[in-house]
Write an enzyme that holds these catalytic residues in place. Structure first.
Site, PDB file in Angstrom:
ATOM      1  N   ARG A  10      11.668  -3.540 -13.240  1.00 45.26           N
ATOM      2  CA  ARG A  10      11.825  -4.108 -12.000  1.00 45.26           C
ATOM      3  C   ARG A  10      13.180  -4.795 -12.207  1.00 45.26           C
ATOM      4  O   ARG A  10      13.688  -5.002 -11.143  1.00 45.26           O
ATOM      5  CB  ARG A  10      10.714  -5.182 -11.717  1.00 45.26           C
ATOM      6  CG  ARG A  10      10.389  -6.124 -12.835  1.00 45.26           C
ATOM      7  CD  ARG A  10       9.366  -7.210 -12.530  1.00 45.26           C
ATOM      8  NE  ARG A  10       8.944  -8.281 -13.544  1.00 45.26           N
ATOM      9  CZ  ARG A  10       8.536  -9.410 -13.226  1.00 45.26           C
ATOM     10  NH1 ARG A  10       8.541  -9.915 -12.049  1.00 45.26           N
ATOM     11  NH2 ARG A  10       8.173 -10.324 -14.505  1.00 45.26           N
ATOM     12  N   GLU A  58       4.111  -7.266   5.228  1.00 46.32           N
ATOM     13  CA  GLU A  58       4.856  -5.776   4.669  1.00 46.32           C
ATOM     14  C   GLU A  58       5.033  -4.828   5.962  1.00 46.32           C
ATOM     15  O   GLU A  58       5.891  -4.230   5.734  1.00 46.32           O
ATOM     16  CB  GLU A  58       3.954  -5.450   3.495  1.00 46.32           C
ATOM     17  CG  GLU A  58       4.029  -6.400   2.245  1.00 46.32           C
ATOM     18  CD  GLU A  58       3.079  -7.639   2.309  1.00 46.32           C
ATOM     19  OE1 GLU A  58       3.475  -8.447   1.352  1.00 46.32           O
ATOM     20  OE2 GLU A  58       2.480  -7.528   3.210  1.00 46.32           O
ATOM     21  N   PHE A  83       1.034  -3.840  -1.767  1.00 48.12           N
ATOM     22  CA  PHE A  83       1.339  -4.201  -0.448  1.00 48.12           C
ATOM     23  C   PHE A  83       2.162  -3.193   0.230  1.00 48.12           C
ATOM     24  O   PHE A  83       2.128  -2.735   1.329  1.00 48.12           O
ATOM     25  CB  PHE A  83       1.919  -5.638  -0.321  1.00 48.12           C
ATOM     26  CG  PHE A  83       0.940  -6.426  -1.058  1.00 48.12           C
ATOM     27  CD1 PHE A  83      -0.170  -6.538  -0.872  1.00 48.12           C
ATOM     28  CD2 PHE A  83       1.486  -7.455  -1.866  1.00 48.12           C
ATOM     29  CE1 PHE A  83      -1.452  -7.453  -1.587  1.00 48.12           C
ATOM     30  CE2 PHE A  83       0.719  -8.710  -2.666  1.00 48.12           C
ATOM     31  CZ  PHE A  83      -0.583  -8.306  -2.247  1.00 48.12           C
ATOM     32  N   HIS A 109       5.293  -4.269  -9.813  1.00 49.50           N
ATOM     33  CA  HIS A 109       4.193  -4.578 -10.235  1.00 49.50           C
ATOM     34  C   HIS A 109       2.898  -3.577 -10.138  1.00 49.50           C
ATOM     35  O   HIS A 109       2.146  -3.773  -9.479  1.00 49.50           O
ATOM     36  CB  HIS A 109       3.605  -5.894  -9.595  1.00 49.50           C
ATOM     37  CG  HIS A 109       4.379  -6.896  -9.969  1.00 49.50           C
ATOM     38  ND1 HIS A 109       5.881  -7.042  -9.617  1.00 49.50           N
ATOM     39  CD2 HIS A 109       4.084  -8.227 -10.533  1.00 49.50           C
ATOM     40  CE1 HIS A 109       6.270  -8.287 -10.289  1.00 49.50           C
ATOM     41  NE2 HIS A 109       5.398  -8.997 -10.719  1.00 49.50           N
ATOM     42  N   ASP A 117      -3.097 -10.612 -12.799  1.00 48.77           N
ATOM     43  CA  ASP A 117      -3.274 -10.788 -11.196  1.00 48.77           C
ATOM     44  C   ASP A 117      -4.756 -10.176 -10.921  1.00 48.77           C
ATOM     45  O   ASP A 117      -4.936 -10.198  -9.836  1.00 48.77           O
ATOM     46  CB  ASP A 117      -2.197 -10.062 -10.482  1.00 48.77           C
ATOM     47  CG  ASP A 117      -0.651 -11.018 -10.572  1.00 48.77           C
ATOM     48  OD1 ASP A 117      -1.080 -11.888 -11.300  1.00 48.77           O
ATOM     49  OD2 ASP A 117       0.224 -10.559 -10.328  1.00 48.77           O
ATOM     50  N   ARG A 167       6.079  -4.458 -14.032  1.00 50.55           N
ATOM     51  CA  ARG A 167       6.427  -5.893 -14.380  1.00 50.55           C
ATOM     52  C   ARG A 167       6.382  -6.231 -16.062  1.00 50.55           C
ATOM     53  O   ARG A 167       7.420  -6.993 -16.144  1.00 50.55           O
ATOM     54  CB  ARG A 167       4.901  -6.629 -14.122  1.00 50.55           C
ATOM     55  CG  ARG A 167       4.986  -7.846 -14.481  1.00 50.55           C
ATOM     56  CD  ARG A 167       3.423  -8.554 -14.282  1.00 50.55           C
ATOM     57  NE  ARG A 167       3.498 -10.111 -14.159  1.00 50.55           N
ATOM     58  CZ  ARG A 167       2.523 -10.993 -14.238  1.00 50.55           C
ATOM     59  NH1 ARG A 167       1.357 -10.088 -13.871  1.00 50.55           N
ATOM     60  NH2 ARG A 167       2.276 -12.097 -14.123  1.00 50.55           N
TER      61      ARG A 167
END
Length: 314
Positions: A10, A58, A83, A109, A117, A167
Site C-alpha cells: 500500500r 464507495e 468496500f 487492506h 479489523d 496492509r
C-alpha cells in the site's frame, strides 16, 4: 531474512501515484475517506487539486471516477478492498466494466492479513468478484518493486484495472534495476522439476520459503509468481504443469473463485494435472494479529510445503 527490506505494498501504491502524477497531468485520485490508510494522502499532499475525497460512499466514488474517465482523465479510485470490490461491486460492474472505461481501482487492506479489523474487513472474495467482470484486469503484486511497476503499467493500459495492495510489510524480492513488469505475464522465480508452486501477492515469499524447505527434503520445487490473475499467463502455467506434473496454487484469497480456480479451469481443459489449492477455505476470517492469522488459515510456508509433499507422495 534479517537483511531483507520489508515494505507494505500500500505504501508502494502511494509513492507510485506521486511519481506518475509528476509525469502525467491527467492522472487524478479519488478516495473514500481513507487516504491515510490507502496511502493516497501522499498524492493529496503533492497534488491537492487532483485528489478528491468522496467520503464514506464507495459507490459514489466509483461513479465519479467513471465520469472522470469519460472526460478523458485517468482516475485511480482507492478504498479498502472490502468496500472497493464488495460494497461498490454494482457500480464497478455497470459504471466501469460495462462501458469499459479507463478506471483504475487501487484496493488496499486485502485478505486475512488485515488482521485485527476482523472478518467484516478481511475481503477474500475480491479476485472472484473482479474476475467475473468482462474486460477487467485483476492484479496483486508480491513486493514493493512489482507494486510500483504495476501501477505504472495500469496507467499505461487502456481499460479497467483492479489492483489489490496489502496492509502488512512484505519482503522485497526484486531488484528494481533489472525488473520488468508486463500485464498478463508471470515469472519463474525458482527453477524446479518435482512440483510447481504458483503464487500471488504476499504468498510468493511464503512459496519461496516452502521451496527451500522442500529442497532440503529432496523435492525440487519450481516457484512461479503470477501477479496478474486475469488475464492469466496461460502459456507459463501450462509449461510449469507439464514440466513438473504437479501444481500447488497459493493465494491470500478464498479457494473459491480466485487464482486456484483459474489455474484448475485452464489445466482441466488443456493439461490435466493433480492440483492442491492453498487459500482460505469456505469460511470467514476472524480478528487477530496478521502473522498469527496467516498461520492459522494455512497461508504460510509450512502449510505450502505440507501440501506439496502430500501431492508428491512424500
Amino acid at each position: 531474512m534479517a537483511d531483507v527490506k520489508m515494505i507494505a505494498t500500500r505504501d508502494s501504491y502511494g509513492s507510485a501515484l506521486v511519481e506518475l502524477g509528476r509525469q502525467h497531468s491527467d492522472l487524478v485520485v479519488f478516495d473514500a475517506d481513507l487516504a491515510g490508510a490507502t496511502k493516497t494522502a501522499v498524492f493529496k499532499k503533492a497534488f491537492p487539486g487532483r485528489h478528491f475525497n468522496c467520503g464514506i460512499a464507495e459507490g459514489n466514488m466509483i461513479a465519479a471516477a467513471a465520469g472522470a474517465a469519460a472526460m478523458g482523465l485517468v482516475p485511480f479510485a482507492s478504498s479498502f478492498d472490502m468496500f472497493a470490490a464488495g460494497r461498490a461491486f454494482e457500480q464497478v460492474r455497470n459504471s466501469v466494466g460495462y462501458p469499459h472505461l479507463n478506471v483504475k481501482i487501487g484496493a488496499s487492506h486485502g485478505g486475512i492479513s488485515v488482521g485485527e479489523d476482523g472478518a467484516s474487513h478481511q475481503c477474500c472474495e475480491d479476485f472472484a468478484l473482479m474476475r467475473s467482470i468482462p474486460g477487467m484486469v485483476v492484479m496483486c503484486p508480491c513486493d514493493d518493486v512489482e507494486a510500483r511497476a504495476m501501477v505504472k503499467a495500469a496507467y499505461e493500459h487502456t481499460g479497467p484495472v483492479y489492483m489489490r495492495f496489502g496492509r502488512s510489510a512484505v519482503p522485497v524480492l526484486h531488484r528494481e534495476e533489472d525488473f520488468r513488469f508486463e500485464i498478463g505475464k508471470g515469472e519463474v522465480l525458482r527453477e524446479g522439476t518435482g512440483v510447481a508452486i504458483l503464487a500471488t501477492g504476499l504468498m510468493v515469499a511464503e512459496a519461496l520459503e516452502a521451496a527451500r524447505a522442500l529442497e532440503a527434503q529432496g523435492i525440487s520445487a519450481m516457484v512461479v509468481n503470477l501477479a496478474t490473475i486475469k488475464p492469466l499467463d496461460e502459456q507459463l502455467v501450462l509449461w510449469a504443469a507439464r514440466t513438473c506434473g504437479r501444481v500447488v496454487t497459493c493465494e491470500e484469497h478464498a479457494v473459491i473463485g480466485g487464482l486456484g480456480e483459474a489455474v484448475c479451469a485452464l489445466l482441466g481443459e488443456k493439461c490435466p494435472a493433480p492440483v492442491r489449492r492453498v487459500g482460505v477455505n469456505d469460511e470467514f476470517g476472524c480478528s487477530g494479529p496478521a502473522a498469527a492469522l496467516l498461520r492459522q488459515f494455512g497461508l504460510c510456508a509450512e502449510h505450502i510445503a505440507q501440501q506439496a509433499k502430500a501431492l508428491c507422495g512424500a
